[in-house]
Every structure is written in structure tokens, then in C-alpha cells.
Scaffold this active site. Sequence first.
Site, PDB file in Angstrom:
ATOM      1  N   HIS A  61       4.584  -1.536   4.668  1.00  0.00           N
ATOM      2  CA  HIS A  61       4.724  -0.489   3.753  1.00  0.00           C
ATOM      3  C   HIS A  61       5.368   0.668   4.149  1.00  0.00           C
ATOM      4  CE1 HIS A  61       0.907   1.414   5.432  1.00  0.00           C
ATOM      5  NE2 HIS A  61       1.396   2.349   4.896  1.00  0.00           N
ATOM      6  N   HIS A  67       4.428   6.774  10.273  1.00  0.00           N
ATOM      7  CA  HIS A  67       2.988   7.421  10.189  1.00  0.00           C
ATOM      8  C   HIS A  67       2.104   6.448  10.728  1.00  0.00           C
ATOM      9  CE1 HIS A  67       2.861   5.598   6.093  1.00  0.00           C
ATOM     10  NE2 HIS A  67       1.576   5.494   6.288  1.00  0.00           N
ATOM     11  N   HIS A  68       2.427   5.021  11.147  1.00  0.00           N
ATOM     12  CA  HIS A  68       1.240   4.110  11.682  1.00  0.00           C
ATOM     13  C   HIS A  68       1.660   3.874  12.902  1.00  0.00           C
ATOM     14  CE1 HIS A  68      -1.276   3.712   7.896  1.00  0.00           C
ATOM     15  NE2 HIS A  68      -0.143   3.622   7.329  1.00  0.00           N
ATOM     16  N   HIS A 116       3.931   9.481   1.816  1.00  0.00           N
ATOM     17  CA  HIS A 116       3.698   8.541   2.987  1.00  0.00           C
ATOM     18  C   HIS A 116       3.637   7.281   2.632  1.00  0.00           C
ATOM     19  CE1 HIS A 116      -0.521   9.793   2.748  1.00  0.00           C
ATOM     20  NE2 HIS A 116      -0.895   8.661   3.264  1.00  0.00           N
ATOM     21  N   ASP A 117       2.573   6.950   1.553  1.00  0.00           N
ATOM     22  CA  ASP A 117       2.260   5.470   1.435  1.00  0.00           C
ATOM     23  C   ASP A 117       3.175   4.993   0.305  1.00  0.00           C
ATOM     24  OD1 ASP A 117       0.764   4.996   3.470  1.00  0.00           O
ATOM     25  OD2 ASP A 117      -1.247   5.297   2.438  1.00  0.00           O
ATOM     26  N   LYS A 174       3.770   1.370  -0.482  1.00  0.00           N
ATOM     27  CA  LYS A 174       2.524   0.341  -0.975  1.00  0.00           C
ATOM     28  C   LYS A 174       2.844  -0.272  -2.298  1.00  0.00           C
ATOM     29  CE  LYS A 174      -1.449   1.648   1.979  1.00  0.00           C
ATOM     30  NZ  LYS A 174      -2.638   2.598   2.059  1.00  0.00           N
ATOM     31  N   ASP A 202      -4.052  11.493   8.190  1.00  0.00           N
ATOM     32  CA  ASP A 202      -4.262  10.335   7.255  1.00  0.00           C
ATOM     33  C   ASP A 202      -5.409   9.432   7.684  1.00  0.00           C
ATOM     34  OD1 ASP A 202      -3.549   8.375   5.588  1.00  0.00           O
ATOM     35  OD2 ASP A 202      -2.321   7.204   6.719  1.00  0.00           O
TER      36      ASP A 202
HETATM   37 FE   LIG Z   1       0.253   4.254   5.283  1.00  0.00          FE
END
Ligand SMILES: [Fe+2]
Length: 315
Positions: free
Chosen positions: A217, A241-242, A188-189, A192, A270
Site C-alpha cells: 500500500h 510510514h511503515h 498516508h493509507d 489501500k 499511526d
Molecule cells: Fe499504512
Amino acid sequence: MQKDKPLILIVDDSEQNREILMAYLEKENYRIEFACDGIEALDKVKNNPPDLILLDIMMPGMDGFEVCSTLKENRETRLIPVVMVTALNEKKDRIRGIEVGSDDFVSSPFDKEELLARLRSLLKMKQFSDQLDDAEQVIIALARAVEAKDAYTKGHVDRVAAFASSLAKEAGLPEDEQQTLYMGGILHDIGKIGVSDSILNKPGRLTDEEFDKIRQHPVIGEKICKPLNSISPLIPIIKHHHEKLDGSGYPDGLSGEEVPVPARIMAIVDVYDALTSDRPYRKGMDKEKALGILKEESDKGWWDKNLLAKFAKQL
Ligand SMILES: [Fe+2]
């Protein structure tokens, strides 16, 4: 990249059939292994995965259908092509074979040219899926590299992957979506990787400009994963996801039903993991406190209340 000669596993209880197949294949550029029954076949696949399996149906003990369905249900072995050997015109065997996930059939007595043509075409497909698999491994390695950029998030992606897939199960999502959430947890990240370490690891408050960079990201992650077909089901998770259900999240400010369910699941687990993990400037919270915060935030309209209740029940 030069690879070894393709490995073919011939599974047949009849010595005569094994010898015929061997005679046909030995002049081709293949490595050959044999198994005399289903159990031995599964054992060999586990220890030294072949590139293709020629599988007899009628065998004592575990028959070919059972071997095939076992292989096709296992994520590790499901992409190995299985060619079932049927008696000529055995329609019911072919139907059953399709049901258990067989990739192709050859009839015994064998037509050599037909057999070789089928093997060549399936081995080519296997080569493509191996390359895809390699690409997937590179992306996963990248995600691990991102995690390693921040010493304080150690173990985060594995925990989030486990939470997300078990919440997906609790929420009644089908098994392939549970698996997607597991992979989504790992990846998911990944975006970054495009955010500088000094911002990611900054202990104090972020400036607006820095926060804008962090907010990029999910979009960077989408760009990294988009070219890879096998990872495309993860994109809604990586990109959204944010997001928050009241539309105040990022990157697209989606609201309500627009936020995909897998992304809602990822958002909850998360945040939970972030709250309960130690950070340079604070200790991780205990479970009750973290759930209390998530509950307040869901009352504000951020998170899916049903999913949060299911998650709390699981902890
Ligand atoms: Fe994230």
C-alpha cells in the site's frame, strides 16, 4: 468544465478610484465587487471568495499591507492573487508589498492596457491553481473512501492527522511541515485503495501472501500521488510510514537516518492510534498500555525514541 465569469474584488476607500477601475473593467468579461476598507474586504473574501483582488494601500483603519498579509497567511485565501495599487514610482511600497506576499502591482494613475494584461495573466494562473485544488480534493475524497472501506478505522485518519501535526510542532518542525504532516495523516493509507477489502477486513491472521499485498500500500499510494505536484511533499510520509529504524520495515527497509523524520512521526502516531482503537477482535487499549508497547518497540530499535518521548509528553 464551464466556470462563472471571474470575480474581481476592488478594495479602495476612494470612490473616484473605484469608478475609474469599474469603467476600465466593466466591458471585460468579469464580475465586479467592491469594498471600501480592509475589514469589509476580508469579510467579502470570506463570504464569497473572489478570483482576484485589486487592493489599494492607503486606507483608513486596516491598510492594504495588513489586508494582504492576513490573506496570504490563511491557507484558505493564500492562493487568491492580490494586485496592489501603488502611486507611481513608490519603490518602498512595492518592497513592502512583496514582503507581505502581493502577487503584482499596478500604478495609479492607471494604464488601462497594462492593468488588463496583468489581470488576465493572474486570472489564468488562478484558474490553474483552482484545477490543482480540485485534483487535491479528489485525492482527499479517495482517502476518505479508503477509510470507509474499513468500518473499524472510522475517524483514524483525522486522529492521526491531528496527532502528527501536533507532534511535528512539539518536535520543532516549521509550520509548513506541520501542515504537511496533517495532510499526510489524511492521505498516508491512500494506497489501500489497491488492496482488496477481504484482506483489509480479515479478522484472523493474514497469510504471507495476504501480508505481501498489504505491504504494497505505501508504493501504490506513492504512485497515486506522484503526478500531483501540490501533494509531492507528502510522498516520503505515504511511502515510508511503515519503515522501522532498524531496517526491518517496508517497503524499502530503510534504516536509521534514511527514514525521513516526517515518516518517523507518522509511524509512531499511526501505531498508537491502531493500538488504542477498537478492532473487531479486540477492544482498544488504554493510553498507558499503548505507550508501553511503543516504548518496548522503540527499545527494539523500531521507533525514534526522542519523538516517542515528545509524543508521550503531549498525550
Ligand atoms: Fe499504512
